[in-house]
Design a protein around this motif. Structure first.
Motif, PDB file in Angstrom:
ATOM      1  N   MET A  33      35.637  56.169  41.963  1.00  0.00           N
ATOM      2  CA  MET A  33      36.672  55.168  42.171  1.00  0.00           C
ATOM      3  C   MET A  33      38.015  55.752  41.781  1.00  0.00           C
ATOM      4  O   MET A  33      38.111  56.484  40.799  1.00  0.00           O
ATOM      5  CB  MET A  33      36.401  53.927  41.324  1.00  0.00           C
ATOM      6  CG  MET A  33      35.199  53.126  41.741  1.00  0.00           C
ATOM      7  SD  MET A  33      35.083  51.571  40.833  1.00  0.00           S
ATOM      8  CE  MET A  33      36.254  50.586  41.739  1.00  0.00           C
ATOM      9  N   SER A  34      39.017  55.384  42.548  1.00  0.00           N
ATOM     10  CA  SER A  34      40.367  55.800  42.196  1.00  0.00           C
ATOM     11  C   SER A  34      40.834  54.981  40.985  1.00  0.00           C
ATOM     12  O   SER A  34      40.286  53.908  40.702  1.00  0.00           O
ATOM     13  CB  SER A  34      41.318  55.562  43.374  1.00  0.00           C
ATOM     14  OG  SER A  34      41.548  54.168  43.541  1.00  0.00           O
ATOM     15  N   PRO A  35      41.838  55.474  40.274  1.00  0.00           N
ATOM     16  CA  PRO A  35      42.371  54.689  39.147  1.00  0.00           C
ATOM     17  C   PRO A  35      42.848  53.300  39.579  1.00  0.00           C
ATOM     18  O   PRO A  35      42.635  52.312  38.867  1.00  0.00           O
ATOM     19  CB  PRO A  35      43.526  55.545  38.631  1.00  0.00           C
ATOM     20  CG  PRO A  35      43.131  56.952  38.998  1.00  0.00           C
ATOM     21  CD  PRO A  35      42.440  56.816  40.332  1.00  0.00           C
ATOM     22  N   ARG A  36      43.446  53.208  40.754  1.00  0.00           N
ATOM     23  CA  ARG A  36      43.924  51.908  41.249  1.00  0.00           C
ATOM     24  C   ARG A  36      42.746  50.955  41.471  1.00  0.00           C
ATOM     25  O   ARG A  36      42.801  49.785  41.126  1.00  0.00           O
ATOM     26  CB  ARG A  36      44.715  52.119  42.533  1.00  0.00           C
ATOM     27  CG  ARG A  36      45.288  50.864  43.095  1.00  0.00           C
ATOM     28  CD  ARG A  36      46.223  51.087  44.256  1.00  0.00           C
ATOM     29  NE  ARG A  36      45.897  52.273  45.035  1.00  0.00           N
ATOM     30  CZ  ARG A  36      46.720  52.847  45.889  1.00  0.00           C
ATOM     31  NH1 ARG A  36      47.923  52.351  46.079  1.00  0.00           N
ATOM     32  NH2 ARG A  36      46.363  53.908  46.570  1.00  0.00           N
ATOM     33  N   ALA A  37      41.642  51.466  42.031  1.00  0.00           N
ATOM     34  CA  ALA A  37      40.448  50.640  42.246  1.00  0.00           C
ATOM     35  C   ALA A  37      39.825  50.230  40.912  1.00  0.00           C
ATOM     36  O   ALA A  37      39.345  49.104  40.768  1.00  0.00           O
ATOM     37  CB  ALA A  37      39.440  51.388  43.111  1.00  0.00           C
ATOM     38  N   GLN A  38      39.835  51.129  39.939  1.00  0.00           N
ATOM     39  CA  GLN A  38      39.292  50.795  38.618  1.00  0.00           C
ATOM     40  C   GLN A  38      40.091  49.666  37.976  1.00  0.00           C
ATOM     41  O   GLN A  38      39.519  48.757  37.364  1.00  0.00           O
ATOM     42  CB  GLN A  38      39.293  52.037  37.729  1.00  0.00           C
ATOM     43  CG  GLN A  38      38.279  53.067  38.159  1.00  0.00           C
ATOM     44  CD  GLN A  38      38.395  54.363  37.373  1.00  0.00           C
ATOM     45  OE1 GLN A  38      39.221  54.505  36.473  1.00  0.00           O
ATOM     46  NE2 GLN A  38      37.560  55.324  37.721  1.00  0.00           N
ATOM     47  N   ARG A  39      41.420  49.717  38.118  1.00  0.00           N
ATOM     48  CA  ARG A  39      42.252  48.639  37.552  1.00  0.00           C
ATOM     49  C   ARG A  39      41.974  47.307  38.239  1.00  0.00           C
ATOM     50  O   ARG A  39      41.897  46.262  37.589  1.00  0.00           O
ATOM     51  CB  ARG A  39      43.738  49.001  37.661  1.00  0.00           C
ATOM     52  CG  ARG A  39      44.174  50.089  36.705  1.00  0.00           C
ATOM     53  CD  ARG A  39      45.679  50.260  36.663  1.00  0.00           C
ATOM     54  NE  ARG A  39      46.266  50.609  37.953  1.00  0.00           N
ATOM     55  CZ  ARG A  39      46.401  51.861  38.421  1.00  0.00           C
ATOM     56  NH1 ARG A  39      45.989  52.881  37.703  1.00  0.00           N
ATOM     57  NH2 ARG A  39      46.968  52.078  39.592  1.00  0.00           N
ATOM     58  N   LEU A  40      41.825  47.335  39.563  1.00  0.00           N
ATOM     59  CA  LEU A  40      41.538  46.107  40.298  1.00  0.00           C
ATOM     60  C   LEU A  40      40.182  45.543  39.904  1.00  0.00           C
ATOM     61  O   LEU A  40      40.027  44.340  39.671  1.00  0.00           O
ATOM     62  CB  LEU A  40      41.603  46.357  41.808  1.00  0.00           C
ATOM     63  CG  LEU A  40      41.308  45.167  42.710  1.00  0.00           C
ATOM     64  CD1 LEU A  40      42.221  43.981  42.410  1.00  0.00           C
ATOM     65  CD2 LEU A  40      41.420  45.582  44.179  1.00  0.00           C
ATOM     66  N   LEU A  41      39.178  46.399  39.785  1.00  0.00           N
ATOM     67  CA  LEU A  41      37.851  45.957  39.364  1.00  0.00           C
ATOM     68  C   LEU A  41      37.913  45.330  37.974  1.00  0.00           C
ATOM     69  O   LEU A  41      37.326  44.264  37.735  1.00  0.00           O
ATOM     70  CB  LEU A  41      36.865  47.121  39.384  1.00  0.00           C
ATOM     71  CG  LEU A  41      35.444  46.814  38.921  1.00  0.00           C
ATOM     72  CD1 LEU A  41      34.798  45.722  39.762  1.00  0.00           C
ATOM     73  CD2 LEU A  41      34.600  48.086  38.947  1.00  0.00           C
ATOM     74  N   ALA A  42      38.653  45.936  37.059  1.00  0.00           N
ATOM     75  CA  ALA A  42      38.790  45.385  35.705  1.00  0.00           C
ATOM     76  C   ALA A  42      39.460  44.014  35.752  1.00  0.00           C
ATOM     77  O   ALA A  42      39.075  43.101  35.010  1.00  0.00           O
ATOM     78  CB  ALA A  42      39.588  46.343  34.827  1.00  0.00           C
ATOM     79  N   ARG A  43      40.424  43.852  36.630  1.00  0.00           N
ATOM     80  CA  ARG A  43      41.123  42.569  36.758  1.00  0.00           C
ATOM     81  C   ARG A  43      40.168  41.480  37.258  1.00  0.00           C
ATOM     82  O   ARG A  43      40.148  40.364  36.729  1.00  0.00           O
ATOM     83  CB  ARG A  43      42.296  42.736  37.721  1.00  0.00           C
ATOM     84  CG  ARG A  43      43.209  41.579  37.774  1.00  0.00           C
ATOM     85  CD  ARG A  43      44.426  41.916  38.591  1.00  0.00           C
ATOM     86  NE  ARG A  43      45.207  40.729  38.826  1.00  0.00           N
ATOM     87  CZ  ARG A  43      46.046  40.573  39.805  1.00  0.00           C
ATOM     88  NH1 ARG A  43      46.260  41.554  40.655  1.00  0.00           N
ATOM     89  NH2 ARG A  43      46.716  39.461  39.949  1.00  0.00           N
ATOM     90  N   VAL A  44      39.372  41.814  38.260  1.00  0.00           N
ATOM     91  CA  VAL A  44      38.410  40.841  38.780  1.00  0.00           C
ATOM     92  C   VAL A  44      37.391  40.493  37.703  1.00  0.00           C
ATOM     93  O   VAL A  44      37.089  39.320  37.466  1.00  0.00           O
ATOM     94  CB  VAL A  44      37.697  41.385  40.045  1.00  0.00           C
ATOM     95  CG1 VAL A  44      36.570  40.450  40.477  1.00  0.00           C
ATOM     96  CG2 VAL A  44      38.685  41.595  41.182  1.00  0.00           C
ATOM     97  N   ARG A  45      36.864  41.510  37.031  1.00  0.00           N
ATOM     98  CA  ARG A  45      35.863  41.269  35.980  1.00  0.00           C
ATOM     99  C   ARG A  45      36.410  40.383  34.871  1.00  0.00           C
ATOM    100  O   ARG A  45      35.679  39.571  34.310  1.00  0.00           O
ATOM    101  CB  ARG A  45      35.414  42.596  35.375  1.00  0.00           C
ATOM    102  CG  ARG A  45      34.374  43.315  36.173  1.00  0.00           C
ATOM    103  CD  ARG A  45      34.009  44.585  35.458  1.00  0.00           C
ATOM    104  NE  ARG A  45      32.761  45.121  35.957  1.00  0.00           N
ATOM    105  CZ  ARG A  45      32.454  46.401  35.911  1.00  0.00           C
ATOM    106  NH1 ARG A  45      33.284  47.280  35.379  1.00  0.00           N
ATOM    107  NH2 ARG A  45      31.311  46.820  36.378  1.00  0.00           N
ATOM    108  N   SER A  46      37.676  40.555  34.527  1.00  0.00           N
ATOM    109  CA  SER A  46      38.244  39.797  33.404  1.00  0.00           C
ATOM    110  C   SER A  46      38.282  38.302  33.689  1.00  0.00           C
ATOM    111  O   SER A  46      38.309  37.503  32.758  1.00  0.00           O
ATOM    112  CB  SER A  46      39.645  40.303  33.063  1.00  0.00           C
ATOM    113  OG  SER A  46      40.576  39.936  34.063  1.00  0.00           O
ATOM    114  N   ASP A  47      38.268  37.925  34.950  1.00  0.00           N
ATOM    115  CA  ASP A  47      38.316  36.511  35.309  1.00  0.00           C
ATOM    116  C   ASP A  47      36.943  35.904  35.583  1.00  0.00           C
ATOM    117  O   ASP A  47      36.839  34.714  35.832  1.00  0.00           O
ATOM    118  CB  ASP A  47      39.211  36.301  36.531  1.00  0.00           C
ATOM    119  CG  ASP A  47      40.682  36.478  36.196  1.00  0.00           C
ATOM    120  OD1 ASP A  47      41.042  36.402  35.002  1.00  0.00           O
ATOM    121  OD2 ASP A  47      41.472  36.707  37.129  1.00  0.00           O
TER     122      ASP A  47
END
Length: 111
Positions: free
Chosen positions: A1-15
């Protein structure tokens, strides 16, 4: 995963509620094409969808037709911001979407 995709995944998971199980699915459908769809793991069809590994700790599955060639390719899951999306993927609510990017072949890769 790219860093941008990792950040997006973390954002979705946090909610999501604690313990929610996710999966990436690369379907054979017309809307998402070969873009990875982030969904709850119960959307995966056991015995049909083919496991390919994991990305960011999330299991990755593909439609059998796509799995045939994805097994032999190198790719990364990236994310794009903005733009309209006609997917039911969980990240769409954040105005972003996951995309699949093929990586260049390496010298040791089989044809």
């Amino acid at each position: 995963m790219s860093p941008r995709a990792q950040r997006l995944l973390a954002r979705v998971r946090s909610d999501l509620e604690t313990g929610a199980r996710l999966a990436f699915l690369i379907s054979g459908g017309c809307c998402g094409g070969t873009n990875p769809v982030l969904c709850r793991s119960d959307a995966v069809l056991p015995g049909f969808d083919v496991p390919l590994g994991e990305a960011g700790g999330v299991p990755l599955f593909a439609h059998p037709e796509h799995a045939r060639y994805l097994r032999h390719d190198r790719f990364v899951i990236d994310a794009l911001d903005g733009g309209a999306s006609d997917t039911f993927s969980l990240e769409a609510a954040y105005g972003s979407r996951f995309v699949l990017r093929e990586l260049p072949a390496t010298e040791d890769a089989a044809p």
